[in-house]
Design a protein around this motif. Structure first.
Motif, PDB file in Angstrom:
ATOM      1  N   MET A  19      38.514   3.346  10.780  1.00 32.88           N
ATOM      2  CA  MET A  19      37.114   3.166  11.153  1.00 32.88           C
ATOM      3  C   MET A  19      36.209   3.186   9.933  1.00 32.88           C
ATOM      4  SD  MET A  19      36.824   5.381  14.625  1.00 32.88           S
ATOM      5  CE  MET A  19      35.090   5.692  14.461  1.00 32.88           C
ATOM      6  N   ILE A  20      36.492   4.136   9.015  1.00 36.87           N
ATOM      7  CA  ILE A  20      35.665   4.222   7.802  1.00 36.87           C
ATOM      8  C   ILE A  20      35.824   2.940   6.990  1.00 36.87           C
ATOM      9  CG2 ILE A  20      35.399   5.427   5.600  1.00 36.87           C
ATOM     10  CD1 ILE A  20      36.338   7.982   7.243  1.00 36.87           C
ATOM     11  N   ALA A  21      37.090   2.481   6.894  1.00 39.27           N
ATOM     12  CA  ALA A  21      37.331   1.265   6.130  1.00 39.27           C
ATOM     13  C   ALA A  21      36.549   0.094   6.726  1.00 39.27           C
ATOM     14  CB  ALA A  21      38.831   0.958   6.121  1.00 39.27           C
ATOM     15  N   THR A  22      36.497   0.025   8.056  1.00 39.53           N
ATOM     16  CA  THR A  22      35.769  -1.066   8.702  1.00 39.53           C
ATOM     17  C   THR A  22      34.292  -0.994   8.340  1.00 39.53           C
ATOM     18  OG1 THR A  22      37.295  -0.892  10.521  1.00 39.53           O
ATOM     19  CG2 THR A  22      35.319  -2.171  10.924  1.00 39.53           C
ATOM     20  N   ALA A  23      33.755   0.252   8.345  1.00 40.31           N
ATOM     21  CA  ALA A  23      32.334   0.409   8.069  1.00 40.31           C
ATOM     22  C   ALA A  23      32.013  -0.031   6.639  1.00 40.31           C
ATOM     23  CB  ALA A  23      31.927   1.857   8.301  1.00 40.31           C
ATOM     24  N   VAL A  24      32.891   0.358   5.699  1.00 44.60           N
ATOM     25  CA  VAL A  24      32.621   0.040   4.295  1.00 44.60           C
ATOM     26  C   VAL A  24      32.828  -1.449   4.031  1.00 44.60           C
ATOM     27  CG1 VAL A  24      33.413   0.431   1.939  1.00 44.60           C
ATOM     28  CG2 VAL A  24      33.159   2.360   3.499  1.00 44.60           C
ATOM     29  N   HIS A  25      33.871  -2.017   4.648  1.00 36.66           N
ATOM     30  CA  HIS A  25      34.219  -3.403   4.350  1.00 36.66           C
ATOM     31  C   HIS A  25      33.822  -4.350   5.476  1.00 36.66           C
ATOM     32  CE1 HIS A  25      36.268  -1.997   0.803  1.00 36.66           C
ATOM     33  NE2 HIS A  25      36.964  -1.143   1.532  1.00 36.66           N
ATOM     34  N   ALA A  26      32.641  -4.128   6.069  1.00 40.22           N
ATOM     35  CA  ALA A  26      32.181  -5.036   7.120  1.00 40.22           C
ATOM     36  C   ALA A  26      32.118  -6.455   6.562  1.00 40.22           C
ATOM     37  CB  ALA A  26      30.803  -4.601   7.603  1.00 40.22           C
ATOM     38  N   ALA A  27      32.400  -7.407   7.443  1.00 42.39           N
ATOM     39  CA  ALA A  27      32.404  -8.806   7.013  1.00 42.39           C
ATOM     40  C   ALA A  27      31.023  -9.197   6.493  1.00 42.39           C
ATOM     41  CB  ALA A  27      32.789  -9.684   8.197  1.00 42.39           C
ATOM     42  N   ASP A  28      31.011 -10.103   5.516  1.00 42.86           N
ATOM     43  CA  ASP A  28      29.724 -10.622   5.038  1.00 42.86           C
ATOM     44  C   ASP A  28      29.038 -11.382   6.159  1.00 42.86           C
ATOM     45  OD1 ASP A  28      30.078  -9.621   2.536  1.00 42.86           O
ATOM     46  OD2 ASP A  28      31.059 -11.431   1.772  1.00 42.86           O
ATOM     47  N   PRO A  29      27.700 -11.319   6.217  1.00 45.74           N
ATOM     48  CA  PRO A  29      27.003 -12.100   7.246  1.00 45.74           C
ATOM     49  C   PRO A  29      27.276 -13.593   7.052  1.00 45.74           C
ATOM     50  CG  PRO A  29      25.492 -10.686   6.013  1.00 45.74           C
ATOM     51  CD  PRO A  29      26.821 -10.584   5.350  1.00 45.74           C
ATOM     52  N   PRO A  30      27.547 -14.317   8.113  1.00 48.49           N
ATOM     53  CA  PRO A  30      27.813 -15.747   7.977  1.00 48.49           C
ATOM     54  C   PRO A  30      26.559 -16.505   7.545  1.00 48.49           C
ATOM     55  CG  PRO A  30      27.738 -15.102  10.281  1.00 48.49           C
ATOM     56  CD  PRO A  30      27.612 -13.853   9.484  1.00 48.49           C
ATOM     57  N   LYS A  31      26.755 -17.667   6.945  1.00 52.61           N
ATOM     58  CA  LYS A  31      25.632 -18.420   6.388  1.00 52.61           C
ATOM     59  C   LYS A  31      25.044 -19.419   7.378  1.00 52.61           C
ATOM     60  CE  LYS A  31      26.868 -17.759   1.583  1.00 52.61           C
ATOM     61  NZ  LYS A  31      27.601 -16.540   1.925  1.00 52.61           N
ATOM     62  N   ASP A  32      25.638 -19.515   8.557  1.00 54.83           N
ATOM     63  CA  ASP A  32      25.136 -20.528   9.498  1.00 54.83           C
ATOM     64  C   ASP A  32      24.839 -19.928  10.876  1.00 54.83           C
ATOM     65  OD1 ASP A  32      27.763 -19.997   9.710  1.00 54.83           O
ATOM     66  OD2 ASP A  32      28.438 -22.069   9.905  1.00 54.83           O
ATOM     67  N   VAL A  33      23.956 -18.945  10.899  1.00 57.32           N
ATOM     68  CA  VAL A  33      23.492 -18.369  12.166  1.00 57.32           C
ATOM     69  C   VAL A  33      22.102 -18.929  12.452  1.00 57.32           C
ATOM     70  CG1 VAL A  33      22.950 -16.242  13.408  1.00 57.32           C
ATOM     71  CG2 VAL A  33      24.805 -16.270  11.740  1.00 57.32           C
ATOM     72  N   LYS A  34      21.862 -19.312  13.699  1.00 58.56           N
ATOM     73  CA  LYS A  34      20.550 -19.847  14.084  1.00 58.56           C
ATOM     74  C   LYS A  34      20.028 -19.089  15.297  1.00 58.56           C
ATOM     75  CE  LYS A  34      21.136 -24.703  12.658  1.00 58.56           C
ATOM     76  NZ  LYS A  34      22.561 -24.842  12.312  1.00 58.56           N
ATOM     77  N   LEU A  35      18.705 -18.993  15.392  1.00 63.44           N
ATOM     78  CA  LEU A  35      18.057 -18.337  16.531  1.00 63.44           C
ATOM     79  C   LEU A  35      17.115 -19.332  17.211  1.00 63.44           C
ATOM     80  CD1 LEU A  35      17.105 -15.794  18.187  1.00 63.44           C
ATOM     81  CD2 LEU A  35      15.397 -15.467  16.376  1.00 63.44           C
ATOM     82  N   TYR A  36      17.305 -19.510  18.516  1.00 61.39           N
ATOM     83  CA  TYR A  36      16.457 -20.402  19.306  1.00 61.39           C
ATOM     84  C   TYR A  36      15.645 -19.576  20.301  1.00 61.39           C
ATOM     85  CZ  TYR A  36      19.529 -24.191  17.694  1.00 61.39           C
ATOM     86  OH  TYR A  36      20.246 -25.077  16.935  1.00 61.39           O
ATOM     87  N   VAL A  37      14.365 -19.911  20.440  1.00 59.56           N
ATOM     88  CA  VAL A  37      13.443 -19.185  21.321  1.00 59.56           C
ATOM     89  C   VAL A  37      13.112 -20.065  22.532  1.00 59.56           C
ATOM     90  CG1 VAL A  37      11.151 -18.126  21.474  1.00 59.56           C
ATOM     91  CG2 VAL A  37      12.452 -17.981  19.330  1.00 59.56           C
ATOM     92  N   PHE A  38      13.248 -19.498  23.730  1.00 55.43           N
ATOM     93  CA  PHE A  38      12.960 -20.214  24.986  1.00 55.43           C
ATOM     94  C   PHE A  38      12.035 -19.363  25.860  1.00 55.43           C
ATOM     95  CE2 PHE A  38      17.241 -21.464  23.750  1.00 55.43           C
ATOM     96  CZ  PHE A  38      17.269 -22.836  23.979  1.00 55.43           C
ATOM     97  N   SER A  39      11.399 -20.026  26.849  1.00 47.57           N
ATOM     98  CA  SER A  39      10.707 -19.260  27.889  1.00 47.57           C
ATOM     99  C   SER A  39      11.130 -19.750  29.267  1.00 47.57           C
ATOM    100  CB  SER A  39       9.190 -19.378  27.765  1.00 47.57           C
ATOM    101  OG  SER A  39       8.576 -18.674  28.837  1.00 47.57           O
ATOM    102  N   SER A  40      11.354 -18.775  30.143  1.00 45.05           N
ATOM    103  CA  SER A  40      11.712 -19.059  31.536  1.00 45.05           C
ATOM    104  C   SER A  40      10.413 -19.142  32.342  1.00 45.05           C
ATOM    105  CB  SER A  40      12.590 -17.904  32.042  1.00 45.05           C
ATOM    106  OG  SER A  40      12.961 -18.075  33.383  1.00 45.05           O
ATOM    107  N   GLY A  41       9.508 -20.046  31.935  1.00 44.42           N
ATOM    108  CA  GLY A  41       8.212 -20.151  32.603  1.00 44.42           C
ATOM    109  C   GLY A  41       7.326 -18.995  32.196  1.00 44.42           C
ATOM    110  N   GLY A  42       6.380 -18.643  33.029  1.00 43.36           N
ATOM    111  CA  GLY A  42       5.479 -17.537  32.707  1.00 43.36           C
ATOM    112  C   GLY A  42       5.201 -16.724  33.955  1.00 43.36           C
ATOM    113  N   LEU A  43       4.600 -15.563  33.741  1.00 48.28           N
ATOM    114  CA  LEU A  43       4.181 -14.705  34.850  1.00 48.28           C
ATOM    115  C   LEU A  43       2.693 -14.410  34.677  1.00 48.28           C
ATOM    116  CD1 LEU A  43       7.029 -12.002  34.649  1.00 48.28           C
ATOM    117  CD2 LEU A  43       7.014 -14.047  36.107  1.00 48.28           C
ATOM    118  N   THR A  44       1.983 -14.251  35.787  1.00 42.68           N
ATOM    119  CA  THR A  44       0.582 -13.832  35.722  1.00 42.68           C
ATOM    120  C   THR A  44       0.455 -12.525  36.496  1.00 42.68           C
ATOM    121  OG1 THR A  44      -0.157 -16.124  35.533  1.00 42.68           O
ATOM    122  CG2 THR A  44      -1.806 -14.496  36.217  1.00 42.68           C
ATOM    123  N   LEU A  45       0.051 -11.489  35.799  1.00 43.69           N
ATOM    124  CA  LEU A  45       0.066 -10.156  36.422  1.00 43.69           C
ATOM    125  C   LEU A  45      -1.069  -9.290  35.889  1.00 43.69           C
ATOM    126  CD1 LEU A  45       1.352  -8.831  33.747  1.00 43.69           C
ATOM    127  CD2 LEU A  45       3.525  -9.171  34.876  1.00 43.69           C
TER     128      LEU A  45
END
Ligand SMILES: [Zn+2]
Length: 297
Positions: A19-45
């Motif tokens: 477990m310690i080894a995993t924590a120390v040697h965590a994989a490098d973050p990948p270079k091709d991650v993307k984030l997309y933002v959506f909305s499921s309509g809206g609410l009025t409250l």
């Protein structure tokens, strides 16, 4: 007897070392991650639901998000159940109280089609919590692995007195196995009682926040160019709530000190990593974000 005990202890120490080894040697973050933002309509409250002491009506987005990772697409929340587009009765009295947008374009299939994703393509569905505007379309992702807090699914099926209003059991009943099956889940699940680094590379980090609901969780996404982005779910409703430590009305905050802890945690990540914060329900800041098919990378 002695020998087998020793073996068990030995095994235990190997596991701890690993477990310690995993924590120390965590994989490098990948270079091709993307984030997309959506909305499921809206609410009025009533704004007082979101911010105790406020008054008047407010129209808010219902944010949900897709993270494209080399190891699979991750959906954070899945919006209002598309069933209400044709059958408003499915929401009962909530349809009047929250006045959701019900045009066909808000359907999750239509939204994801903007980036050529079908529900069957989604590998993980991370649920910020199980309320109607976050867990509505669970039934469309039966091939995905659901990631949620154990406290939250227990609360969804049988909430604490006073906290049942926004859970619609039909939304999450598809997750439950049939009669005479030992395991409760029909679908694949990762059931948490804490945090999880989903891919072991820091790029998608799920944080438990006992706050809005008993098992709310928020997501930290670390992107190669944009840097860190925090997706608050409903652990924080509005930018102003974060800035001024304002809580929602009582029905929307299961654990008030826990919610203030969540604010402090997010401020810490924001300040340490220069993170952007995306609130699922803040009308002004949400509007200013890039929306799918545009993305953050
Ligand atoms: Zn919500």
């Amino acid at each position: 007897m002695r020998a087998s005990l020793a073996r068990i202890l030995f095994r235990g120490s190997i596991a701890a070392t690993a477990m310690i080894a995993t924590a120390v040697h965590a994989a490098d973050p990948p270079k091709d991650v993307k984030l997309y933002v959506f909305s499921s309509g809206g609410l009025t409250l009533d704004k007082s639901i979101l911010q105790n002491g406020s008054s008047g009506k407010v129209t808010i987005p219902v944010g949900f998000f897709l993270i494209r990772h080399p190891k699979g697409d991750v959906l954070f929340d899945c919006g209002n159940n598309d069933r209400i587009i044709t059958n408003p009765d499915y929401w009962g009295p909530l349809i009047g109280g929250l006045d959701p947008v019900r045009t066909p374009d808000v359907a999750i299939d239509t939204q994801l089609a903007k980036i050529n994703v079908r529900p069957a393509d989604v590998k993980y569905v991370v649920l910020g919590h199980f309320h109607a505007d976050h867990a509505g379309n669970i039934g469309k992702f039966m091939d995905s692995t659901f990631v949620y807090q154990r406290d939250e699914i227990k609360s969804a099926f049988w909430p604490a007195p006073g906290f049942a209003t926004f859970y619609i059991s039909g939304d999450f009943e598809p997750m439950r196995s049939g009669i005479a099956v030992g395991m409760p889940n029909k679908v694949k699940v990762i059931e948490l009682e804490g945090d999880l680094d989903l891919f072991g590379d820091h790029s998608v980090y799920i944080h438990r926040a006992v706050s809005h609901t008993p098992g709310s969780q928020l997501v930290v996404v670390r992107l190669p160019k944009t840097g860190t982005v925090v997706l608050t779910g409903d652990a924080i409703y509005l930018q102003e709530n974060l800035d001024k430590n304002l809580l929602p009305s009582i029905g929307s905050v299961y654990n008030p000190p826990g919610m203030l802890d969540a604010y402090a945690w997010v401020r810490r990540v924001r300040d340490l990593e220069g993170a952007d914060v995306i609130f699922s329900h803040d009308p002004d800041t949400f509007k200013a974000k890039k929306h799918a098919p545009e993305y953050y990378d």
